[in-house]
Write a protein that holds these residues in place. Structure first.
Motif, PDB file in Angstrom:
ATOM      1  N   TYR B  34       0.855  -1.188   0.000  1.00 27.46           N
ATOM      2  CA  TYR B  34       0.000   0.000   0.000  1.00 27.46           C
ATOM      3  C   TYR B  34       0.893   1.241   0.000  1.00 27.46           C
ATOM      4  O   TYR B  34       1.948   1.256   0.615  1.00 27.46           O
ATOM      5  CB  TYR B  34      -0.868   0.076   1.269  1.00 27.46           C
ATOM      6  CG  TYR B  34      -1.736  -1.128   1.543  1.00 27.46           C
ATOM      7  CD1 TYR B  34      -1.204  -2.255   2.172  1.00 27.46           C
ATOM      8  CD2 TYR B  34      -3.085  -1.126   1.225  1.00 27.46           C
ATOM      9  CE1 TYR B  34      -2.001  -3.360   2.449  1.00 27.46           C
ATOM     10  CE2 TYR B  34      -3.892  -2.231   1.498  1.00 27.46           C
ATOM     11  CZ  TYR B  34      -3.332  -3.338   2.110  1.00 27.46           C
ATOM     12  OH  TYR B  34      -4.129  -4.431   2.383  1.00 27.46           O
ATOM     13  N   ARG B  91       1.562  -5.307   4.229  1.00 31.65           N
ATOM     14  CA  ARG B  91       0.684  -5.804   5.286  1.00 31.65           C
ATOM     15  C   ARG B  91      -0.032  -7.067   4.847  1.00 31.65           C
ATOM     16  O   ARG B  91      -0.531  -7.148   3.732  1.00 31.65           O
ATOM     17  CB  ARG B  91      -0.342  -4.721   5.625  1.00 31.65           C
ATOM     18  CG  ARG B  91      -1.269  -5.070   6.765  1.00 31.65           C
ATOM     19  CD  ARG B  91      -2.289  -3.976   6.969  1.00 31.65           C
ATOM     20  NE  ARG B  91      -3.268  -3.929   5.905  1.00 31.65           N
ATOM     21  CZ  ARG B  91      -4.421  -3.276   5.995  1.00 31.65           C
ATOM     22  NH1 ARG B  91      -4.723  -2.619   7.086  1.00 31.65           N
ATOM     23  NH2 ARG B  91      -5.263  -3.271   4.986  1.00 31.65           N
ATOM     24  N   LEU B  93      -3.304  -9.524   5.618  1.00 23.85           N
ATOM     25  CA  LEU B  93      -4.665  -9.342   6.145  1.00 23.85           C
ATOM     26  C   LEU B  93      -4.980 -10.494   7.082  1.00 23.85           C
ATOM     27  O   LEU B  93      -5.394 -11.566   6.671  1.00 23.85           O
ATOM     28  CB  LEU B  93      -5.663  -9.280   4.994  1.00 23.85           C
ATOM     29  CG  LEU B  93      -5.403  -8.184   3.971  1.00 23.85           C
ATOM     30  CD1 LEU B  93      -6.493  -8.158   2.917  1.00 23.85           C
ATOM     31  CD2 LEU B  93      -5.276  -6.827   4.635  1.00 23.85           C
ATOM     32  N   ALA B  97      -9.325  -7.388  11.663  1.00 22.23           N
ATOM     33  CA  ALA B  97      -8.909  -6.099  11.089  1.00 22.23           C
ATOM     34  C   ALA B  97      -7.390  -6.045  11.178  1.00 22.23           C
ATOM     35  O   ALA B  97      -6.803  -6.722  12.020  1.00 22.23           O
ATOM     36  CB  ALA B  97      -9.533  -4.935  11.834  1.00 22.23           C
ATOM     37  N   SER B  98      -6.783  -5.298  10.300  1.00 17.27           N
ATOM     38  CA  SER B  98      -5.324  -5.247  10.282  1.00 17.27           C
ATOM     39  C   SER B  98      -4.879  -3.806  10.418  1.00 17.27           C
ATOM     40  O   SER B  98      -5.255  -2.965   9.619  1.00 17.27           O
ATOM     41  CB  SER B  98      -4.799  -5.822   8.972  1.00 17.27           C
ATOM     42  OG  SER B  98      -5.285  -7.134   8.788  1.00 17.27           O
ATOM     43  N   LYS B  99      -4.058  -3.537  11.415  1.00 15.18           N
ATOM     44  CA  LYS B  99      -3.598  -2.165  11.596  1.00 15.18           C
ATOM     45  C   LYS B  99      -2.574  -1.823  10.528  1.00 15.18           C
ATOM     46  O   LYS B  99      -1.967  -2.683   9.897  1.00 15.18           O
ATOM     47  CB  LYS B  99      -2.973  -1.991  12.990  1.00 15.18           C
ATOM     48  CG  LYS B  99      -1.662  -2.717  13.178  1.00 15.18           C
ATOM     49  CD  LYS B  99      -1.086  -2.459  14.554  1.00 15.18           C
ATOM     50  CE  LYS B  99       0.221  -3.206  14.730  1.00 15.18           C
ATOM     51  NZ  LYS B  99       0.786  -3.011  16.087  1.00 15.18           N
ATOM     52  N   LEU B 100      -2.401  -0.533  10.326  1.00 15.85           N
ATOM     53  CA  LEU B 100      -1.356  -0.041   9.435  1.00 15.85           C
ATOM     54  C   LEU B 100      -0.173   0.407  10.268  1.00 15.85           C
ATOM     55  O   LEU B 100      -0.352   1.068  11.287  1.00 15.85           O
ATOM     56  CB  LEU B 100      -1.873   1.146   8.623  1.00 15.85           C
ATOM     57  CG  LEU B 100      -2.821   0.840   7.463  1.00 15.85           C
ATOM     58  CD1 LEU B 100      -3.328   2.139   6.868  1.00 15.85           C
ATOM     59  CD2 LEU B 100      -2.142  -0.005   6.415  1.00 15.85           C
ATOM     60  N   PHE B 102       3.082   2.648   9.867  1.00 19.18           N
ATOM     61  CA  PHE B 102       3.797   3.598   9.022  1.00 19.18           C
ATOM     62  C   PHE B 102       5.248   3.664   9.463  1.00 19.18           C
ATOM     63  O   PHE B 102       5.534   3.812  10.643  1.00 19.18           O
ATOM     64  CB  PHE B 102       3.180   4.990   9.139  1.00 19.18           C
ATOM     65  CG  PHE B 102       1.894   5.164   8.383  1.00 19.18           C
ATOM     66  CD1 PHE B 102       0.801   4.360   8.641  1.00 19.18           C
ATOM     67  CD2 PHE B 102       1.771   6.150   7.416  1.00 19.18           C
ATOM     68  CE1 PHE B 102      -0.388   4.517   7.945  1.00 19.18           C
ATOM     69  CE2 PHE B 102       0.588   6.315   6.719  1.00 19.18           C
ATOM     70  CZ  PHE B 102      -0.491   5.507   6.985  1.00 19.18           C
TER      71      PHE B 102
END
Lengths: 113, 112
Positions: B34, B91, B93, B97-100, B102
């Motif tokens: 992403y 990331r 999946l 839910a999958s956190k981002l 950075f």
């Protein structure tokens, strides 16, 4: 067009106050997230929710709680604000299915004095 | 999630293509790539994502190498408004839910 809105862009509160940060998304997304962003620490996940009334702790949930009574709305609550909660708060939402692209709101810069 | 490496900063002349590289040599088969950007004091903006194939949308193109160990984000005609920090995220999946996560990103400066 994708839209995540947050109730305030800037907020100033006093130590000990109860603070509500609201997030609304209009994309019918199942997942919603609250992050905080601090210089040098990047984004850190506070809580997330994968369905109405469902919530899970993220990496730094201490001092925070959340509420998700409706699918489109996810609230972050600081029960008793402290100066170390001064930060940029970011809400995001995503679909449950892949690729789970997260869309972010504009952020709320909270200052606790 | 796989770790990513990006150059800390890049310059680009307005109107030229901006090519932002990202190394993710430990990526696994089920991990997406992403790209986001963040303009100062604003929320991160989603740009594009990919799994194996190259992708293009109205904002940018994403080129992923055949071995998937690196990728390049291309802004075809950079403008001053593209000045921002660009983040490459890899990331998987997992779970509900999958956190981002950075990293430090690449600070792109577009100049006249």
């Amino acid at each position: 067009d994708v839209k995540v809105t947050q109730s305030s862009r800037y907020l100033v509160k006093r130590t000990g106050e109860k603070v509500f940060l609201e997030c609304v998304q209009d994309m019918d997304h199942e997942n919603m997230f609250w992050y905080r962003q601090d210089p040098g620490l990047g984004l850190r996940l506070i809580y997330f929710s994968y369905d109405v009334k469902m919530k899970e702790k993220g990496d730094i949930p201490e001092g925070y709680s959340v509420s998700r009574e409706k699918k489109e709305r996810f609230s972050l609550i600081l029960e008793s604000a402290s100066t170390n909660q001064t930060s940029m708060y970011l809400c995001a939402s995503s679909l449950y299915g892949p690729p789970r692209v997260q869309y972010f709101g504009p952020g709320t810069r909270l200052t606790v004095t | 999630d796989a770790k990513t490496t990006q150059p800390p900063s890049m310059d680009c002349a307005e109107g030229r293509a901006a090519n932002l590289p990202c190394n993710h040599s430990t990526i696994s088969g089920n991990e997406y790539v992403y790209w986001y950007r963040q303009i100062h004091s604003q929320g991160p903006q989603y740009i594009i994502h990919g799994l194996k194939n190259n992708e293009t949308n109205e904002m940018a193109s994403l080129i992923i190498t055949e071995d998937r160990k690196s990728s390049t984000l291309i802004l075809p005609h950079a403008t001053l408004r593209d000045t921002a920090v660009y983040y490459c995220i890899v990331r998987a999946l997992t779970g509900t839910a999958s956190k981002l996560t950075f990293g430090t990103g690449t600070r792109l400066q577009v100049t006249l």
